[in-house]
Scaffold this active site. Structure first.
Site, mmCIF file in Angstrom:
data_model
loop_
_atom_site.group_PDB
_atom_site.id
_atom_site.type_symbol
_atom_site.label_atom_id
_atom_site.label_comp_id
_atom_site.label_asym_id
_atom_site.label_seq_id
_atom_site.Cartn_x
_atom_site.Cartn_y
_atom_site.Cartn_z
ATOM 1 N N THR A 1 -3.800 3.726 -2.311
ATOM 2 C CA THR A 1 -4.094 4.996 -1.647
ATOM 3 C C THR A 1 -3.649 6.127 -2.569
ATOM 4 O OG1 THR A 1 -3.859 6.338 0.342
ATOM 5 C CG2 THR A 1 -1.961 4.973 -0.246
ATOM 6 N N GLU A 2 -4.507 7.132 -2.696
ATOM 7 C CA GLU A 2 -4.293 8.131 -3.748
ATOM 8 C C GLU A 2 -3.073 9.018 -3.530
ATOM 9 O OE1 GLU A 2 -7.034 7.769 -1.880
ATOM 10 O OE2 GLU A 2 -8.009 9.689 -1.445
ATOM 11 N N ASN A 3 -2.512 9.002 -2.320
ATOM 12 C CA ASN A 3 -1.276 9.762 -2.130
ATOM 13 C C ASN A 3 -0.040 9.048 -2.669
ATOM 14 O OD1 ASN A 3 -2.045 8.158 0.167
ATOM 15 N ND2 ASN A 3 -0.261 8.939 1.239
#
Lengths: 216, 230, 216, 230
Positions: free
Chosen positions: C44-46
């Site tokens: 997940t890009e976070n």
């Protein structure tokens, strides 16, 4: 105290307490000996903030400084990879870099990575440190082995950066860049203004304070 | 420099002055410096440029600053979370700079790393590339993006040691470490301050050379929402 | 099984075991329900590699995905900051991104971030994922709420990237980019070639296999 | 992809083929993948471009590859540690690309991060800027530097878990994490392989998505020099 130690001690005196310092190879490395380890934070570009000295029996072969010499780890130290380390340097997060030099000139340019006629095959972190540290202190012998000035009007060796050196500390004198040029601010004991003059082709003026002191 | 441990967010936030550019960490409320943002809403600095992934939600967090008319410009990747942002923008009362989230992150890292700009393939050929320089490198087209820097960064970490080294907690890390590298003055809001030597040297995500001051968090995000410690 | 679940299940079947997957918001998020958690690694890009689902009682408010929904942490997970996370995406280290779309066109262009006439104020990680992942799978309803085709000849909405989508999975059919255009490779049970034709303005050819099957 | 755990360095090194570009981690011997370098000297791939801070020392490590005539080009920041490098270069038998160490590191990171090139102030106005593009950004002159990528990266870490996540040891980290991000195929030489879940998720410096295979280190650096484990 050797000449080199004297230069290193003078350099240590120029540092602000609690600042982040990166020390080059040679005389700069000796500066650490004159710093209270709780008040100065030493950064080494191979990936450590919090360099200390190490006793022979505690040497860890995987813990070295940029000169590949064994070092210790301060309390509160941290490790990071090379790109992050140079991000710190280039991004202006290192307060002072203390570096050696082959030449420094009247424009403040430093030459410390290559010698004309010799093969130019190594640069290391010199250019990054010179461009990135907030303050640059050059520590060097005043003249080269053959007696020729290292503080010159214009570098004949390839320069390391457009960025100027803020302070030059030699075994004869200390020069600080002020406004538009270097000012000779201090003489090493036993050195006269004339000694400096005869061994320096870099342009400088003598500080008011020093002129008054010398004329007494 | 030594880190200052200051337990007065209202005093410390006065580092932010009218006209400043301020980076604010956090992805939504996660990893957001809630106590510092709250202090900023009580401080009179205005005409601020905020660099943050979003401008809070309507009337919450940075959204309050918007309502207070203190924002001149916002730079981020996702303003959709606050409907009022579009309204202020359309009325000409707020400038916006919208960047893809990866470009936004990379630009902040670049700002901290002394990189003036970089070439990315992201957004090439899209509306967000309009007016931006492109360059062909090894047969592919890249877009030039400039570094982002700030006067002050407000970040949130989990633990700090008394030197100012920071570690983060799970996905509350997000933009905080890069923002801590890209501002002239960095205030870190932390949940816990420990003694030097208690953090693993291999685990420190933000070395102390990036941090100017620490304040203890007063507002924290829980499963039940944001609560005040006391 | 709802239409959305059916699309998600089909998408899951396209994934190579042990690959690194990034799931967008909406239908893509449902894909996780059809993956063996020991065989697929969700990014997940976070800032997390190793996303899992989480039970209500184990929710940690500081552990979320890019949709800001609570998630769990897989064994062997790791956390990183946003610049490092997008370095993974843009650098080609994510095997597959599964994304939603407003439109996909005959050139493979995807529009999934802005609607003309509405304020363009949010993009998030859509452009980075579309440009960086090794494989792009689009999951979407075949037509929009008003019944108009979402698979069109040319996007009328702003495109998200020059990069084309490799696979499109809808509630009517699956299309795969082969050579110079999309090939309809599979029909959802109860959907005919004619149904697809009537609801699609995107150019495609029907796969040999499917033609043979339909002609039986 | 799953990481392969292969305890045959000679077999795994055959991933390197003639004409390949190979990144090799380590700062001097510290953090250097000694076992993999040794295997490379026993492998017949030639015409290699080596991206490494230096080319070992005379007749040691990568220095052996040079003597074997397997190197076409070296990209690094400090070749001075091996006198033979200059000799081969002067005889036209070796190409060199010399970069400041910060530019070298940043270019490798860029290669791994999908950045085509970046602007740095380092080397502006020096001989190393010759032939390179410059650009003025916000009143300062920057130099364009292109990303570095490789076919194979040989890195060394301290511990890996069975998924391929890596942690490093003290200053043996150096170029290894960035090189692990910038090659198509990454072989990590590690001192210890632990079970999944034994490494702290906050401490993992190289997430497993970067790593293709693991081999246990056979050669290790001690206070007394490099020794063979057996």
């Amino acid at each position: 105290m050797s000449k080199k130690e004297m230069i290193a001690k003078k350099a240590a005196e120029e540092l602000a307490p609690h600042s982040i310092i990166n020390l080059g190879i040679g005389i700069p490395t000796l500066v650490a000996n004159y710093l209270d380890k709780d008040k100065y934070y030493l950064h080494t570009e191979n990936g450590l903030l919090g360099v200390t000295s190490v006793e022979e029996e505690d040497i860890d072969p995987l813990l070295v400084n940029a000169g590949k010499l064994p070092v210790g780890e301060a309390v509160g130290a941290s490790y990071f990879h090379s790109a992050d380390s140079f991000a710190m340097i280039r991004g202006g997060h290192v307060d002072t870099a203390i570096l050696g030099a082959l030449q420094v000139d009247s424009n403040g340019h430093v030459a410390n990575w290559a010698i004309p006629g010799k093969d130019i095959i190594g640069v290391g972190g010199a250019m990054d440190l010179l461009v990135g540290a907030k303050q640059i202190i050059i520590t060097t012998n005043h003249v080269s082995k053959d007696g020729s000035p290292k503080l010159v009007d214009e570098c004949s060796y390839p320069i390391t950066s457009n960025r100027r050196a803020d302070i030059i500390i030699t075994d004869m004198a200390t020069f600080k860049w002020k406004n538009d040029g270097y000012e000779l601010t201090e003489l090493i004991d036993g050195t006269s203004l004339k000694d400096v003059e005869e061994n320096t082709t870099l342009s400088y003026r003598v500080s008011e304070k020093l002129l008054q002191k010398e004329s007494k | 420099m030594t880190v200052s441990i200051i337990n007065d967010a209202l005093r410390e936030i006065t580092r932010v002055q009218t006209g400043d550019t301020v980076m604010v960490g956090g992805f939504g409320l996660v990893g957001s410096p809630l106590t510092l943002i709250d202090a900023l809403t009580k401080h009179d600095a205005s005409e601020l440029t905020i660099i943050s992934n979003n401008v809070g939600e309507t009337g919450k967090g940075l959204g309050i600053l918007l309502q207070q008319g203190k924002l001149k410009k916002a730079v981020g990747s996702y303003f959709t979370s606050n409907r009022e942002v579009a309204q202020w923008y359309n009325e000409g009362k707020l400038e916006l700079e919208l960047l893809p989230q990866g470009t936004f992150s990379e630009a902040i890292r670049a700002g901290g790393a002394g990189i003036g700009g970089f070439y990315t393939k992201t957004a090439v050929g899209t509306d967000l590339a309009k007016g931006k320089e492109t360059k062909d490198i090894d047969g592919e087209t890249y877009l030039l993006e400039k570094a982002l820097k700030a006067d002050v960064a407000l970040v949130r970490a989990w633990k700090a040691d008394t030197k100012g080294n920071l570690v983060y907690y799970k996905t509350a890390r997000n933009f905080n470490p890069i923002m801590a590298s890209a501002a002239k003055y960095v205030i870190a809001e932390v949940d816990e301050i420990v003694e030097e030597g208690e953090l693993s040297p291999e685990e420190i995500a933000t070395p102390h050379l990036y941090v100017d001051s620490l304040i203890k968090s007063q507002l924290i995000l829980t499963k039940e929402g944001v609560i005040d410690r006391e």
